[in-house]
Scaffold this motif. Structure first.
Motif, PDB file in Angstrom:
ATOM      1  N   GLY A  39      12.331 -32.180  34.697  1.00 52.13           N
ATOM      2  CA  GLY A  39      11.581 -32.180  33.450  1.00 52.13           C
ATOM      3  C   GLY A  39      11.571 -30.853  32.716  1.00 52.13           C
ATOM      4  O   GLY A  39      11.196 -30.804  31.569  1.00 52.13           O
ATOM      5  N   GLY A  40      11.962 -29.750  33.348  1.00 51.74           N
ATOM      6  CA  GLY A  40      11.892 -28.468  32.693  1.00 51.74           C
ATOM      7  C   GLY A  40      13.229 -27.954  32.209  1.00 51.74           C
ATOM      8  O   GLY A  40      13.322 -26.812  31.807  1.00 51.74           O
ATOM      9  N   ASP A  41      14.259 -28.733  32.241  1.00 55.85           N
ATOM     10  CA  ASP A  41      15.581 -28.293  31.824  1.00 55.85           C
ATOM     11  C   ASP A  41      15.623 -28.183  30.310  1.00 55.85           C
ATOM     12  O   ASP A  41      15.478 -29.177  29.600  1.00 55.85           O
ATOM     13  CB  ASP A  41      16.643 -29.278  32.326  1.00 55.85           C
ATOM     14  CG  ASP A  41      18.059 -28.812  32.053  1.00 55.85           C
ATOM     15  OD1 ASP A  41      18.245 -27.751  31.417  1.00 55.85           O
ATOM     16  OD2 ASP A  41      18.994 -29.511  32.476  1.00 55.85           O
ATOM     17  N   PRO A  42      15.821 -26.973  29.789  1.00 51.59           N
ATOM     18  CA  PRO A  42      15.858 -26.812  28.329  1.00 51.59           C
ATOM     19  C   PRO A  42      16.975 -27.607  27.664  1.00 51.59           C
ATOM     20  O   PRO A  42      16.877 -27.949  26.496  1.00 51.59           O
ATOM     21  CB  PRO A  42      16.072 -25.310  28.128  1.00 51.59           C
ATOM     22  CG  PRO A  42      15.939 -24.668  29.455  1.00 51.59           C
ATOM     23  CD  PRO A  42      15.973 -25.723  30.500  1.00 51.59           C
ATOM     24  N   ALA A  43      18.037 -27.908  28.407  1.00 44.96           N
ATOM     25  CA  ALA A  43      19.144 -28.681  27.832  1.00 44.96           C
ATOM     26  C   ALA A  43      18.704 -30.102  27.501  1.00 44.96           C
ATOM     27  O   ALA A  43      19.342 -30.782  26.708  1.00 44.96           O
ATOM     28  CB  ALA A  43      20.329 -28.719  28.788  1.00 44.96           C
ATOM     29  N   ASP A  44      17.620 -30.555  28.133  1.00 48.77           N
ATOM     30  CA  ASP A  44      17.142 -31.910  27.882  1.00 48.77           C
ATOM     31  C   ASP A  44      16.053 -31.974  26.818  1.00 48.77           C
ATOM     32  O   ASP A  44      15.518 -33.044  26.545  1.00 48.77           O
ATOM     33  CB  ASP A  44      16.639 -32.553  29.175  1.00 48.77           C
ATOM     34  CG  ASP A  44      17.777 -33.064  30.039  1.00 48.77           C
ATOM     35  OD1 ASP A  44      18.853 -33.355  29.482  1.00 48.77           O
ATOM     36  OD2 ASP A  44      17.587 -33.165  31.257  1.00 48.77           O
ATOM     37  N   ALA A  45      15.705 -30.850  26.212  1.00 50.04           N
ATOM     38  CA  ALA A  45      14.717 -30.863  25.134  1.00 50.04           C
ATOM     39  C   ALA A  45      15.291 -31.641  23.953  1.00 50.04           C
ATOM     40  O   ALA A  45      16.483 -31.568  23.657  1.00 50.04           O
ATOM     41  CB  ALA A  45      14.381 -29.438  24.714  1.00 50.04           C
ATOM     42  N   VAL A  46      14.446 -32.407  23.300  1.00 46.37           N
ATOM     43  CA  VAL A  46      14.905 -33.249  22.196  1.00 46.37           C
ATOM     44  C   VAL A  46      14.254 -32.783  20.905  1.00 46.37           C
ATOM     45  O   VAL A  46      13.031 -32.704  20.802  1.00 46.37           O
ATOM     46  CB  VAL A  46      14.546 -34.730  22.454  1.00 46.37           C
ATOM     47  CG1 VAL A  46      14.980 -35.598  21.298  1.00 46.37           C
ATOM     48  CG2 VAL A  46      15.191 -35.213  23.735  1.00 46.37           C
ATOM     49  N   THR A  47      15.086 -32.472  19.915  1.00 51.36           N
ATOM     50  CA  THR A  47      14.577 -32.100  18.598  1.00 51.36           C
ATOM     51  C   THR A  47      14.208 -33.375  17.849  1.00 51.36           C
ATOM     52  O   THR A  47      14.654 -34.472  18.214  1.00 51.36           O
ATOM     53  CB  THR A  47      15.655 -31.343  17.798  1.00 51.36           C
ATOM     54  OG1 THR A  47      16.731 -32.250  17.508  1.00 51.36           O
ATOM     55  CG2 THR A  47      16.178 -30.127  18.550  1.00 51.36           C
ATOM     56  N   PRO A  48      13.420 -33.256  16.783  1.00 47.65           N
ATOM     57  CA  PRO A  48      13.111 -34.458  15.997  1.00 47.65           C
ATOM     58  C   PRO A  48      14.370 -35.155  15.467  1.00 47.65           C
ATOM     59  O   PRO A  48      14.426 -36.380  15.431  1.00 47.65           O
ATOM     60  CB  PRO A  48      12.249 -33.916  14.858  1.00 47.65           C
ATOM     61  CG  PRO A  48      11.606 -32.684  15.430  1.00 47.65           C
ATOM     62  CD  PRO A  48      12.646 -32.098  16.340  1.00 47.65           C
ATOM     63  N   GLN A  49      15.368 -34.379  15.082  1.00 48.08           N
ATOM     64  CA  GLN A  49      16.618 -34.982  14.593  1.00 48.08           C
ATOM     65  C   GLN A  49      17.303 -35.757  15.715  1.00 48.08           C
ATOM     66  O   GLN A  49      17.803 -36.862  15.492  1.00 48.08           O
ATOM     67  CB  GLN A  49      17.556 -33.902  14.055  1.00 48.08           C
ATOM     68  CG  GLN A  49      18.869 -34.459  13.538  1.00 48.08           C
ATOM     69  CD  GLN A  49      19.837 -33.374  13.097  1.00 48.08           C
ATOM     70  OE1 GLN A  49      19.583 -32.189  13.262  1.00 48.08           O
ATOM     71  NE2 GLN A  49      20.956 -33.793  12.525  1.00 48.08           N
ATOM     72  N   GLN A  50      17.294 -35.197  16.935  1.00 49.67           N
ATOM     73  CA  GLN A  50      17.904 -35.895  18.060  1.00 49.67           C
ATOM     74  C   GLN A  50      17.115 -37.143  18.432  1.00 49.67           C
ATOM     75  O   GLN A  50      17.697 -38.150  18.843  1.00 49.67           O
ATOM     76  CB  GLN A  50      18.030 -34.971  19.266  1.00 49.67           C
ATOM     77  CG  GLN A  50      19.097 -33.911  19.084  1.00 49.67           C
ATOM     78  CD  GLN A  50      19.109 -32.915  20.220  1.00 49.67           C
ATOM     79  OE1 GLN A  50      18.068 -32.570  20.785  1.00 49.67           O
ATOM     80  NE2 GLN A  50      20.299 -32.440  20.567  1.00 49.67           N
TER      81      GLN A  50
END
Length: 165
Positions: A39-50
């Motif tokens: 859950g803490g992987d920054p690569a998995d952060a989702v932007t509003p556009q994504q």
């Protein structure tokens, strides 16, 4: 050649069923990696556009699930032959929903009455190709588990395309 004049059986060849099972396992493992544990992987952060792009991919996959239903209604024989493929498309939809926090795919607009019995397989194959293309293009805009999930789904759909040929 064997004594009867036929070639010896091949070893190590994949059957269609083996290929489908491997694709489903790969998709499931990718989804677990995408949505599970760390859950803490920054690569998995989702932007509003994504998030919007994921919602669009949900719509694409829902349209594919609906296309299977339409093709099966037009050609019951295809329903028997491709039931496993339809189930895989539904499983892929579930994985996408799990990977898209808060996103919901919109119902796909219906375009006409679907295929006729004579062209149901070819029509369905076209729908599978379009979904695979959309998922592959979307995968390039993500990183981490969601990119892997979209890429895995696209690859699985390429396998379906071949099986529907």
């Amino acid at each position: 050649m064997s004594a009867a004049g036929s070639p010896p059986p091949r070893t190590g060849a994949f059957s269609r069923r083996t290929l489908l099972v491997a694709a489903m396992v790969g998709t499931a493992s990718t989804a677990v990696a995408c949505t599970g544990g760390s859950g803490g992987d920054p690569a998995d952060a989702v932007t509003p556009q994504q998030a919007d792009q994921l919602a669009a991919q949900l719509t694409v996959q829902q349209a594919l699930v609906d296309a299977y239903d339409q093709a099966f209604a037009a050609d019951p024989g295809l329903a028997t032959a491709a039931a496993t493929l339809a189930e895989q498309a539904r499983t892929q939809l579930d994985r996408l929903q799990a990977a898209a926090p808060g996103a919901t795919g919109s119902p796909a607009p219906t375009t006409g009455g679907g295929p006729g019995p004579a062209d149901a397989r070819a029509w369905l194959r076209t729908q599978v190709v379009a979904a695979a293309d959309a998922h592959a293009a979307a995968a390039a805009t993500f990183s981490g588990g969601r990119a892997a999930l979209l890429g895995s789904i696209a690859a699985g759909l390429r396998g379906q395309e071949g099986l529907l040929a």
